[in-house]
Design an enzyme around this catalytic site. Structure first.
Site, PDB file in Angstrom:
ATOM      1  N   SER A  25       0.828  -0.561  -0.168  1.00 59.62           N
ATOM      2  CA  SER A  25       0.142  -0.006   0.173  1.00 59.62           C
ATOM      3  C   SER A  25       0.447   1.083   0.007  1.00 59.62           C
ATOM      4  O   SER A  25       2.081   1.437   0.570  1.00 59.62           O
ATOM      5  CB  SER A  25      -0.913  -0.243   0.909  1.00 59.62           C
ATOM      6  OG  SER A  25      -1.984   1.010   1.319  1.00 59.62           O
ATOM      7  N   PRO A  26       0.348   2.166  -0.734  1.00 56.34           N
ATOM      8  CA  PRO A  26       0.996   3.714  -0.653  1.00 56.34           C
ATOM      9  C   PRO A  26       1.091   4.314   1.016  1.00 56.34           C
ATOM     10  O   PRO A  26       0.257   4.257   1.472  1.00 56.34           O
ATOM     11  CB  PRO A  26       0.337   4.536  -1.549  1.00 56.34           C
ATOM     12  CG  PRO A  26      -1.155   3.811  -1.490  1.00 56.34           C
ATOM     13  CD  PRO A  26      -0.966   2.453  -1.597  1.00 56.34           C
ATOM     14  N   GLN A 102       0.764   7.108  -6.389  1.00 54.44           N
ATOM     15  CA  GLN A 102      -0.721   7.284  -6.121  1.00 54.44           C
ATOM     16  C   GLN A 102      -0.403   8.703  -5.909  1.00 54.44           C
ATOM     17  O   GLN A 102       0.522   9.464  -5.954  1.00 54.44           O
ATOM     18  CB  GLN A 102      -1.355   7.322  -5.001  1.00 54.44           C
ATOM     19  CG  GLN A 102      -1.760   7.869  -4.062  1.00 54.44           C
ATOM     20  CD  GLN A 102      -2.636   7.014  -2.668  1.00 54.44           C
ATOM     21  OE1 GLN A 102      -1.378   7.860  -1.466  1.00 54.44           O
ATOM     22  NE2 GLN A 102      -2.728   6.558  -2.840  1.00 54.44           N
ATOM     23  N   TYR A 189      -7.575  14.634   2.219  1.00 55.99           N
ATOM     24  CA  TYR A 189      -7.089  15.607   1.581  1.00 55.99           C
ATOM     25  C   TYR A 189      -7.793  15.921   0.122  1.00 55.99           C
ATOM     26  O   TYR A 189      -9.296  16.316   0.193  1.00 55.99           O
ATOM     27  CB  TYR A 189      -5.687  14.431   0.700  1.00 55.99           C
ATOM     28  CG  TYR A 189      -4.516  14.089   1.604  1.00 55.99           C
ATOM     29  CD1 TYR A 189      -4.766  15.112   2.484  1.00 55.99           C
ATOM     30  CD2 TYR A 189      -4.411  12.859   1.713  1.00 55.99           C
ATOM     31  CE1 TYR A 189      -3.444  14.512   3.389  1.00 55.99           C
ATOM     32  CE2 TYR A 189      -4.017  12.603   2.796  1.00 55.99           C
ATOM     33  CZ  TYR A 189      -3.037  12.920   3.192  1.00 55.99           C
ATOM     34  OH  TYR A 189      -1.892  12.605   4.355  1.00 55.99           O
ATOM     35  N   GLY A 334      -0.017  -2.369   4.415  1.00 53.06           N
ATOM     36  CA  GLY A 334       0.876  -1.124   4.714  1.00 53.06           C
ATOM     37  C   GLY A 334       1.878  -1.571   6.000  1.00 53.06           C
ATOM     38  O   GLY A 334       3.215  -1.805   5.491  1.00 53.06           O
TER      39      GLY A 334
END
Length: 383
Positions: A25-26, A102, A189, A334
């Site tokens: 995962s980012p 991403q 965000y 992650g």
């Protein structure tokens, strides 16, 4: 391949075939300088590239300089940043994984201290040592939380500029060699802040009703999809719910997912939260293994689009169960990957799919095989 183990079955999105369903995962590392890749990033992503995952994500990368969450965020707002990103993409793919990136904009959470230094507003000391501070932008002039800057409400011209910035960053990502692009529409965000009524109190065509609040994220998805080749998969990460009364809900996410699918998005990466300051409490949120998997299951089942499951997925058995029960198509890990970058290779061994360290990098497998043989024979382990 042991029959029935879905975790290690291939999966194809457009022209990109993943060797398994395991995704790194980012995860923001906040270690760039002026948006540029640094030696830390090469060391960091090299571990994951060798670890056996089918897809490795490079962390959220800012589409504009003032879209950085902190001074340490990676960027693709100028052509000179392509070279470093190309190093990362090449490194990841050299070990048999596919490379994804991403791209996003920090919105009202931009211009803050690096996460591992405590978030919050930059201090006079930070500025004295060269950190840059700017006024963040968002849908409305509503600060994320106490101690965070109040953003300037974006004009319609500024909003149109954001769409162009996402397109330009996506094109640079392709020039760098990434196989898959993900749009960050989660975690408070910019794009997610337009979606949630907690942050968006506009009265123009970008605020108010759900249709209007979805307008900018959908414009970005449409523009990026049109700008990249048909063969390139496009993923979107969403916050399926804010976990806050009066905020974004899973029902809203179902509507959004259907519209993203119509725009040519290939997978919804189902996270949640991000509009609540770290450390705050909420009675609706109870974290535990797989606490966000239900969002992936519902969106997949009700909207007919591929999904990625995230959220404290730690064991191979849990990851496999998610896939076997058709809750998701990919499993994103992650922090577990930070703890064990070779999680995928260990999972393959766990399920009996490899033996004698087959599938490991040859340079490692040769030594590990000799070590294991020495242990079995009762000899001293090789040093």
């Amino acid at each position: 391949m042991k029959k029935g183990i879905k975790l290690f079955q291939e999966l194809t999105f457009r022209s990109v075939t993943l060797k398994n369903r395991i995704v790194v995962s980012p995860m923001g590392m906040y270690s760039a300088e002026n948006g540029y890749v640094m030696p830390f990033h090469l060391a960091h992503y090299a571990k994951f590239a060798m670890g056996g995952a089918g897809l490795v994500f490079v962390e959220q990368t800012a589409v504009t300089r003032t879209g950085r969450v902190s001074n340490g965020e990676l960027g693709l707002w100028e052509d000179r940043q392509i070279e470093g990103m190309q190093q990362l993409a090449t490194l990841i793919k050299s070990q048999g994984a596919k490379a994804a990136i991403q791209i996003g904009h920090g919105g009202r959470k931009a211009s803050q201290q690096r996460a591992f230094l405590g978030n919050g507003e930059l201090t006079e000391f930070d500025l004295a040592i060269g950190e840059e501070k700017w006024v963040p932008a968002g849908p409305s002039a509503i600060a994320f939380a106490d101690g965070w800057q109040t953003p300037v409400a974006m004009s319609t011209d500024a909003i149109r500029g954001i769409v162009h910035a996402f397109v330009a960053a996506a094109r640079r990502a392709l020039l760098a060699g990434f196989d898959i692009i993900e749009l960050h529409m989660a975690h408070g965000y910019l794009l997610q802040s337009f979606l949630t009524p907690l942050a968006n109190q506009r009265t123009d065509e970008y605020g108010g009703a759900l249709e209007n609040r979805m307008r900018l994220p959908l414009e970005v998805a449409r523009a990026v999809r049109s700008a990249i080749p048909h063969s390139t998969p496009l993923f979107v990460r969403i916050s399926a719910t804010d976990w806050i009364e009066g905020g974004w809900t899973i029902e809203d996410s179902l509507v959004l997912a259907g519209k993203l699918k119509a725009e040519g998005v290939d997978l919804i990466d189902c996270s949640s939260g991000g509009n609540m300051q770290s450390g705050a409490t909420n009675s609706n949120l109870a974290r535990g293994p797989g606490y966000q998997v239900e969002f992936a299951r519902r969106i997949r089942a009700e909207k007919g689009i591929a999904t990625g499951a995230v959220g404290l997925i730690r064991t191979p058995e849990h990851a496999e169960r998610i896939l076997q029960e058709d809750d998701a198509d990919l499993v994103f890990l992650g922090r577990q990957m930070l703890y064990d970058p070779f999680w995928a290779l260990h999972a393959a061994e766990h399920f009996g799919l490899t033996g004698n360290f087959e599938g490991w990098p040859q340079q490692y497998g040769w030594w590990l095989h000799r070590w294991a043989r020495a242990v079995r024979n009762g000899d001293e382990p090789l040093r």
